[in-house]
Design an enzyme around this catalytic site. Structure first.
Site, PDB file in Angstrom:
ATOM      1  N   TYR A  75       0.759  -1.233   0.000  1.00 51.15           N
ATOM      2  CA  TYR A  75      -0.115   0.072   0.001  1.00 51.15           C
ATOM      3  C   TYR A  75       0.837   1.207  -0.123  1.00 51.15           C
ATOM      4  O   TYR A  75       0.610   2.242  -0.707  1.00 51.15           O
ATOM      5  CB  TYR A  75      -0.832  -0.028   1.339  1.00 51.15           C
ATOM      6  CG  TYR A  75      -1.809   1.102   1.557  1.00 51.15           C
ATOM      7  CD1 TYR A  75      -2.874   1.628   0.740  1.00 51.15           C
ATOM      8  CD2 TYR A  75      -1.543   1.988   2.551  1.00 51.15           C
ATOM      9  CE1 TYR A  75      -3.674   2.501   1.026  1.00 51.15           C
ATOM     10  CE2 TYR A  75      -2.208   3.220   2.856  1.00 51.15           C
ATOM     11  CZ  TYR A  75      -3.303   3.382   2.052  1.00 51.15           C
ATOM     12  OH  TYR A  75      -3.903   4.486   2.305  1.00 51.15           O
TER      13      TYR A  75
HETATM   14  N1  LIG Z   1      -9.048   5.854   6.189  1.00 56.35           N
HETATM   15  C1  LIG Z   1      -7.632   6.214   6.654  1.00 56.35           C
HETATM   16  O1  LIG Z   1      -7.035   6.020   7.416  1.00 56.35           O
HETATM   17  C2  LIG Z   1      -6.749   6.745   5.206  1.00 56.35           C
HETATM   18  C3  LIG Z   1      -5.511   7.254   5.630  1.00 56.35           C
HETATM   19  C4  LIG Z   1      -4.720   7.613   4.405  1.00 56.35           C
HETATM   20  C5  LIG Z   1      -5.334   7.454   3.146  1.00 56.35           C
HETATM   21  N2  LIG Z   1      -6.480   7.238   2.973  1.00 56.35           N
HETATM   22  C6  LIG Z   1      -6.792   6.935   1.485  1.00 56.35           C
HETATM   23  O2  LIG Z   1      -8.160   7.725   1.417  1.00 56.35           O
HETATM   24  C7  LIG Z   1      -8.777   7.121   0.386  1.00 56.35           C
HETATM   25  C8  LIG Z   1     -10.201   6.931   0.489  1.00 56.35           C
HETATM   26  O3  LIG Z   1     -10.239   6.161   1.844  1.00 56.35           O
HETATM   27  P1  LIG Z   1     -11.543   5.805   2.809  1.00 56.35           P
HETATM   28  O4  LIG Z   1     -10.714   5.797   4.378  1.00 56.35           O
HETATM   29  O5  LIG Z   1     -12.450   6.900   2.504  1.00 56.35           O
HETATM   30  O6  LIG Z   1     -12.078   4.526   2.500  1.00 56.35           O
HETATM   31  P2  LIG Z   1     -13.585   4.124   2.304  1.00 56.35           P
HETATM   32  O7  LIG Z   1     -14.240   4.339   3.397  1.00 56.35           O
HETATM   33  O8  LIG Z   1     -13.233   2.383   2.358  1.00 56.35           O
HETATM   34  O9  LIG Z   1     -13.995   4.608   1.082  1.00 56.35           O
HETATM   35  C9  LIG Z   1     -13.077   4.198  -0.261  1.00 56.35           C
HETATM   36  C10 LIG Z   1     -13.965   4.586  -1.511  1.00 56.35           C
HETATM   37  O10 LIG Z   1     -13.336   4.099  -2.610  1.00 56.35           O
HETATM   38  C11 LIG Z   1     -14.439   3.523  -3.425  1.00 56.35           C
HETATM   39  N3  LIG Z   1     -13.703   2.363  -4.128  1.00 56.35           N
HETATM   40  C12 LIG Z   1     -13.111   1.364  -3.506  1.00 56.35           C
HETATM   41  N4  LIG Z   1     -12.743   0.394  -4.531  1.00 56.35           N
HETATM   42  C13 LIG Z   1     -13.194   0.989  -5.653  1.00 56.35           C
HETATM   43  C14 LIG Z   1     -13.255   0.659  -7.207  1.00 56.35           C
HETATM   44  N5  LIG Z   1     -12.615  -0.410  -7.601  1.00 56.35           N
HETATM   45  N6  LIG Z   1     -13.610   1.336  -7.974  1.00 56.35           N
HETATM   46  C15 LIG Z   1     -14.312   2.533  -7.623  1.00 56.35           C
HETATM   47  N7  LIG Z   1     -14.547   2.999  -6.509  1.00 56.35           N
HETATM   48  C16 LIG Z   1     -13.812   2.098  -5.407  1.00 56.35           C
HETATM   49  C17 LIG Z   1     -15.347   3.086  -2.521  1.00 56.35           C
HETATM   50  O11 LIG Z   1     -16.855   2.937  -3.145  1.00 56.35           O
HETATM   51  P3  LIG Z   1     -17.378   1.824  -3.699  1.00 56.35           P
HETATM   52  O12 LIG Z   1     -17.010   0.512  -2.611  1.00 56.35           O
HETATM   53  O13 LIG Z   1     -18.980   1.999  -3.724  1.00 56.35           O
HETATM   54  O14 LIG Z   1     -16.862   1.344  -4.770  1.00 56.35           O
HETATM   55  C18 LIG Z   1     -15.435   4.308  -1.633  1.00 56.35           C
HETATM   56  O15 LIG Z   1     -16.223   5.263  -2.235  1.00 56.35           O
HETATM   57  C19 LIG Z   1      -8.206   5.968   0.008  1.00 56.35           C
HETATM   58  O16 LIG Z   1      -7.376   6.217  -1.247  1.00 56.35           O
HETATM   59  C20 LIG Z   1      -7.111   5.640   1.087  1.00 56.35           C
HETATM   60  O17 LIG Z   1      -6.170   5.143   0.704  1.00 56.35           O
HETATM   61  C21 LIG Z   1      -7.370   6.646   3.814  1.00 56.35           C
END
Ligand SMILES: NC(=O)c1ccc[n+]([C@@H]2O[C@H](COP(=O)([O-])OP(=O)(O)OC[C@H]3O[C@@H](n4cnc5c(N)ncnc54)[C@H](OP(=O)(O)O)[C@@H]3O)[C@@H](O)[C@H]2O)c1
Length: 270
Positions: free
Chosen positions: A159
């Site tokens: 990741y």
């Molecule tokens: N949460 C953390 O601690 C954190 C920290 C640093 C960075 N991030 C980054 O922030 C971003 C968002 O993460 P989050 O924490 O908000 O996670 P999340 O709640 O799991 O949301 C992920 C989003 O991405 C979409 N998604 C996943 N796979 C997909 C696919 N194959 N095609 C299209 N859409 C897809 C999901 O929608 P569907 O399932 O409806 O497709 C959902 O809207 C990510 O890039 C993650 O790496 C998160």
């Protein structure tokens, strides 16, 4: 630029907008005055987000798309651009970690899947965004990366590598696209309480232990990312390109826990 509505008149595409950080950014963009295309796989959730955007008085276009399918991503990008009459800003947010564990226990298949969700769609989306924005006289791109991509991230190697590659692209494209009037930036969150991290937050001792490592002693919420995302898409950030804005409560900049203990730095000392 209106400080109350810093994105007035702008048209944005946010990927991964059905929940979590992407949903929060989409709603913040609408509050800031932008029309928003929201993209993810879950159509029902996207419809709900689009309804929330419309309730804020802005136009919304839900686009169902699995970003791991490059042809579908290209068609979905066009649907978003056509639906809003063009795009001024694109947020590359969809992603997540599919595999954690010691590097030697992870497989080539794990890397293919991690790259397939985080990096390959980002490359495709950045290319689509760059072509579209260049043809329309400029704009901005924002990637949601992670502090995992900025330093050592034990058990999250794949990741972290995928996010580090997006940070590199952010910096290179900021230079390559500056003359075209396209700004390219990233936000790098630390621990944010979303579905992605529910494997940690679902276990109170784990959740508390991870928060205890953060100088601010807390998890972030998706809304902790939105003000930075609004700023970087706004004309007020016209000189900001190639930047990676860290939003982690101090987690990535602190001394090690041992050093902090030896130096007497901590809550008791604060
Ligand atoms: N949460 C953390 O601690 C954190 C920290 C640093 C960075 N991030 C980054 O922030 C971003 C968002 O993460 P989050 O924490 O908000 O996670 P999340 O709640 O799991 O949301 C992920 C989003 O991405 C979409 N998604 C996943 N796979 C997909 C696919 N194959 N095609 C299209 N859409 C897809 C999901 O929608 P569907 O399932 O409806 O497709 C959902 O809207 C990510 O890039 C993650 O790496 C998160």
């Amino acid at each position: 630029m209106s400080l109350a509505h810093p994105l007035a008149g702008k048209r944005a595409l946010v990927t991964g907008a059905s929940r979590g950080i992407g949903r929060a950014i989409a709603l913040a963009y609408a509050e800031a005055g932008a029309d928003v295309a929201v993209l993810a796989r879950d159509g029902a959730a996207l419809d709900a987000v689009a309804a929330d955007v419309k309730n804020l008085g802005r136009n919304a276009v839900p686009v169902v798309c699995d970003v791991t399918d490059p042809d579908r991503l290209a068609a979905a990008f066009d649907e978003a651009a056509d639906g809003l009459g063009g795009l001024d800003t694109v947020v590359n947010n969809a992603g997540g970690f599919q595999h954690s564990g010691a590097f030697l226990d992870l497989t080539d298949g794990d890397w293919t899947r991690t790259r397939g969700l985080n990096l390959d769609p980002a490359v495709g989306l950045l290319r689509l965004a760059g072509r579209h924005l260049a043809a329309n006289g400029g704009g901005s791109v924002l990637s949601v990366v992670s502090i995992a991509g900025l330093g050592g991230a034990p058990r999250l190697s794949l990741y972290a590598a995928s996010k580090a590659a997006i940070i590199s692209l952010t910096q290179t494209l900021a230079v390559e696209w500056a003359e075209a009037g396209i700004r390219v930036n990233a936000v790098a969150p630390g621990w944010i309480d979303t579905k992605l991290t529910s494997g940690f937050t679902g276990h109170p001792p784990v959740k508390e232990a991870l928060a205890a490592e953060v100088p601010q002693q807390r998890w972030g919420a998706p809304e902790d990312v939105t003000a930075a995302a609004v700023f970087l898409a706004s004309d007020g950030a016209s000189l900001a390109t190639g930047s990676v804005l860290v939003l982690d409560g101090g987690l990535s900049t602190q001394l090690s826990a041992v050093a902090r203990g030896l130096l007497g730095i901590g809550r008791a000392a604060a």
